[in-house]
Motif scaffolding. Structure first.
Motif, short mmCIF file in Angstrom:
data_model
loop_
_atom_site.label_atom_id
_atom_site.label_comp_id
_atom_site.label_asym_id
_atom_site.label_seq_id
_atom_site.Cartn_x
_atom_site.Cartn_y
_atom_site.Cartn_z
N SER A 71 0.97 -1.50 0.08
CA SER A 71 -0.13 -0.08 0.33
C SER A 71 0.86 1.26 -0.20
O SER A 71 0.25 1.71 -0.60
N ALA A 72 1.93 1.44 0.54
CA ALA A 72 3.10 2.61 1.12
C ALA A 72 3.08 2.01 -0.44
O ALA A 72 4.02 3.93 -1.01
N MET A 73 3.57 1.35 -1.52
CA MET A 73 4.33 1.81 -2.41
C MET A 73 3.40 2.18 -3.19
O MET A 73 3.90 3.00 -3.86
N THR A 74 2.30 1.50 -3.68
CA THR A 74 1.28 1.89 -4.17
C THR A 74 1.06 3.31 -4.06
O THR A 74 1.20 4.25 -4.61
N MET A 75 1.18 4.52 -3.34
CA MET A 75 0.46 4.99 -2.76
C MET A 75 1.62 6.31 -2.68
O MET A 75 2.15 7.49 -3.55
N ASN A 76 3.05 5.29 -2.78
CA ASN A 76 4.48 6.51 -3.14
C ASN A 76 4.67 6.78 -4.80
O ASN A 76 4.60 8.21 -5.41
N PHE A 77 4.10 5.75 -5.38
CA PHE A 77 4.13 6.37 -6.85
C PHE A 77 2.72 6.77 -7.56
O PHE A 77 3.36 7.85 -7.81
N VAL A 78 1.58 6.77 -6.78
CA VAL A 78 0.85 7.47 -7.64
C VAL A 78 0.92 9.10 -6.92
O VAL A 78 1.04 10.35 -7.32
N ARG A 79 1.59 9.19 -5.66
CA ARG A 79 1.89 10.38 -5.02
C ARG A 79 2.76 11.54 -5.97
O ARG A 79 3.07 12.31 -6.32
N SER A 80 3.89 10.73 -6.68
CA SER A 80 4.72 11.12 -7.25
C SER A 80 4.64 11.21 -8.82
O SER A 80 4.89 12.52 -9.46
N LEU A 81 3.90 10.43 -9.29
CA LEU A 81 3.30 10.64 -10.76
C LEU A 81 2.01 12.72 -9.96
O LEU A 81 2.07 12.42 -11.42
N ILE A 82 1.04 12.18 -9.55
CA ILE A 82 0.55 13.07 -9.52
C ILE A 82 1.64 14.43 -9.67
O ILE A 82 1.03 15.55 -9.74
N ASP A 83 2.43 14.58 -8.26
CA ASP A 83 3.45 15.42 -8.28
C ASP A 83 4.03 15.18 -9.08
O ASP A 83 4.57 17.48 -9.33
N GLY A 84 4.87 15.08 -10.02
CA GLY A 84 5.62 15.23 -11.13
C GLY A 84 4.70 15.30 -12.14
O GLY A 84 5.24 15.52 -13.56
#
Length: 462
Positions: free
Chosen positions: A175-188
Motif C-alpha cells: 500500500s505504501a509503495m502504491t501510494m508513493n508511486f501515485v503521489r510521485s506521478l501526480i506531483d510530477g
C-alpha cells in the motif's frame, strides 16, 4: 495528496467517550479470519503500530470537506478501482493504468457536468474481501476460503489457505509503495490538464469512444490555452489534482493498528486510508465494524443493500454520524437493476424526512453479479447502466442528490463484464478473465459509464 488550504479544512469531531480503537473486540466480528497463532498476530499488530502512517489527518479532513460539498450537489464523487488488489499486481504499469482510467473518467465528468470531481481510488489497501462461505470445496477437498492477499493465498493448497498475520505487513508495504508511486506521478505532472493526451492507454486506440474522447481532450486543451492567454500566465493549479484512497475496512486487526491520534487535532484517525467503508455483510448495528467506525474521524461510508429497511438505515446513521456532521457519512446503495426501483425510494424518503445529511453514492456493480453458463462470474453492462440511470431518476423524484458512483474497474484489457461498446459475449470472457474475486469494467466500459453519467445527469436537469 491534497492541496486544500488549511483555512478550508474543518476540525475533526471529538471522539466518543466510550470508544477506543480496540472496543470493537467486544462485539460480534463477522468476515474475520481465524488466526491459528495468537502470539504471531499480537506481534504483527505491534509491528504495524510502529510503522509510519500511509495518509495524513490533514488529507482526511480535506476530503471530508469535499464530500460535504458533494452532498450539496457542488461536487461529484468518482470512487473506483479493483475489486481486490493482489500483491503480484503491485507494479508500475498496473498502478499507472488504474490512475489513467480514473483521470480520464474524471476529465469526462468535469467537462460534462461542469462540476469539480472528487477522485477516490479503490486501491492502496483493498486487499481483503468478504466471502459468502468460510470454506471452499473442490474435488472432495475442503479448505478455508480465500479472503484476499492480506489474509491468505488464492492457491488451493492447505498451507496457502492458512490465515497468516505477516501478510498484513506485506499489505502495508505494498500500500505504501502504491501510494508513493501515485503521489510521485501526480506531483510530477502526470495529472497535468495541459497534457491529458498523456493519459492514453495504447490498447484502446481503436475504441468506439476514442474519437469522442480525443475531441474532448482537444476542446479542454483549447480552453486551458484561452484562459492562460487572458490571464497572461500559466495556470499552475491545473498541473495536478487532489487524489484520495479508499478500501473496505474489513480486517479490523489491521485497521486498529493504523488508528492513531495526531498532534493539534481531536479524535482518532485511521491513517491507512482516507475513506474507509463498511460492506453490506458487516454493517450490523451491534457488530464489530460499526463499533470501530463510529469512533474514527475519517469520512466513512456503508454499503446499503435491498434487504435494508428504513428503520435499520436510520439507526446505522445515528450510530455513525450522531452529530449530523457534513461530509462524514456516505451511503453506497447497491440494489441491482431489478430491485432499485422498489427498494431505494423508501430509504431516500426516510433519510430526507429525518433531515439527515448524507452523501448518496450508487454502486451499480455488486447487485448485478451473475454466473454464466460456462462458469464465469460476470456482470452485464446493460444492468450496470440501467441501475445508474434508475438511480438518477429516483433521486430526482425524491428531491435528493445522487452525489457519486462507486465502481469496480481496471485499466487492463480484461474481458470480465458482458456487453459494452464492443458487445462482449460469454465466449469473450475466457479470452482475458483475470479477476480473483469479482468481475471489473475494463477501460472502454468505464469510460462509457462516465459518458452515460454526463448524459443522464444533463437529461434530468441537474
Amino acid at each position: 495528496m491534497s492541496m486544500t488550504p488549511a483555512s478550508a479544512i474543518p476540525p475533526a469531531a471529538a471522539p466518543a467517550a466510550d470508544w477506543s480503537p480496540s472496543s470493537w473486540r467486544g462485539k460480534p466480528a463477522l468476515q474475520m479470519p481465524t488466526y491459528p497463532d495468537a502470539d504471531a498476530l499480537a506481534a504483527t499488530s505491534d509491528e504495524l503500530r510502529a510503522l509510519p502512517p500511509l495518509v495524513t489527518s490533514r488529507e482526511i479532513l480535506a476530503l471530508k470537506q469535499q464530500l460535504a460539498e458533494a452532498q450539496e450537489g457542488k461536487r461529484f464523487l468518482l470512487q473506483g478501482g479493483d475489486c481486490a488488489e493482489t500483491f503480484a499486481e503491485c507494479s508500475s504499469d498496473v498502478i499507472s493504468n488504474r490512475l489513467k482510467v480514473l483521470l480520464q473518467m474524471s476529465l469526462v465528468l468535469v467537462h460534462g457536468l461542469k462540476l469539480p470531481v472528487v477522485r477516490v481510488g479503490r486501491f492502496a489497501g483493498q486487499y481483503a474481501k468478504p466471502r459468502s462461505a468460510d470454506t471452499e470445496t473442490r474435488d472432495g477437498v475442503t479448505l478455508p476460503t480465500y479472503r484476499g492477499d492480506i489474509v491468505n493465498s488464492p492457491d488451493f493448497d492447505a498451507q496457502a489457505r492458512i490465515p497468516d498475520p505477516r501478510r498484513m505487513v506485506k499489505a502495508h508495504a505494498r500500500s505504501a509503495m502504491t501510494m508513493n508511486f501515485v503521489r510521485s506521478l501526480i506531483d510530477g505532472g502526470f495529472a497535468d490538464l495541459h497534457h491529458p493526451e498523456y493519459w492514453g492507454l495504447g490498447w484502446v486506440s481503436q475504441s468506439p469512444h476514442a474519437a469522442d474522447y480525443q475531441k474532448m481532450v482537444a476542446g479542454i486543451g483549447d480552453a486551458v490555452r484561452f484562459m492562460e492567454t487572458l490571464a497572461g500566465r500559466r495556470m499552475q493549479s491545473l498541473n495536478r489534482v487532489d487524489f484520495y484512497t479508499s478500501h473496505e475496512a474489513l480486517l479490523l486487526h489491521y485497521e486498529e493498528s493504523q488508528t492513531r491520534q495526531v498532534p493539534r487535532a481531536d479524535g482518532w484517525f485511521n491513517l491507512s486510508t482516507h475513506f474507509p467503508w463498511i460492506g453490506m455483510r458487516t454493517a450490523a448495528l451491534d457488530g464489530a465494524h460499526v463499533e470501530y467506525f463510529r469512533g474514527i474521524s475519517n469520512p466513512v461510508a456503508v454499503k446499503v443493500g435491498p434487504s435494508v429497511t428504513p428503520d435499520q438505515l436510520l439507526r446505522v446513521i445515528d450510530a455513525l454520524n450522531p452529530d449530523d456532521e457534513p461530509g462524514r457519512l456516505g451511503l453506497i446503495h447497491r440494489m441491482g437493476a431489478g430491485h432499485i426501483a422498489d427498494k431505494l425510494p423508501a430509504l431516500l424518503d426516510a433519510v430526507q424526512r429525518e433531515g439527515r445529511r448524507v452523501l448518496w453514492i450508487c454502486d451499480a456493480m455488486h447487485g448485478n453479479t451473475e454466473s454464466t453458463s460456462n462458469g464465469y462470474k460476470t456482470r452485464r453492462f446493460a444492468n450496470i447502466r440501467s441501475e445508474i440511470e434508475q438511480a438518477f431518476d429516483l433521486h430526482a423524484a425524491a428531491g435528493t442528490h445522487l452525489g457519486g458512483v462507486h465502481l469496480e474497474m481496471t485499466g487492463e484489457n480484461v474481458t470480465e463484464c458482458l456487453g459494452g461498446a464492443r458487445e462482449l459475449t460469454e465466449v469473450d470472457l475466457q479470452r482475458d478473465y483475470r479477476s480473483t474475486v469479482d468481475p471489473r469494467l475494463n477501460y472502454e466500459q468505464a469510460l462509457e459509464i462516465a459518458m452515460l453519467i454526463v448524459r443522464k445527469r444533463g437529461a434530468i436537469g441537474e
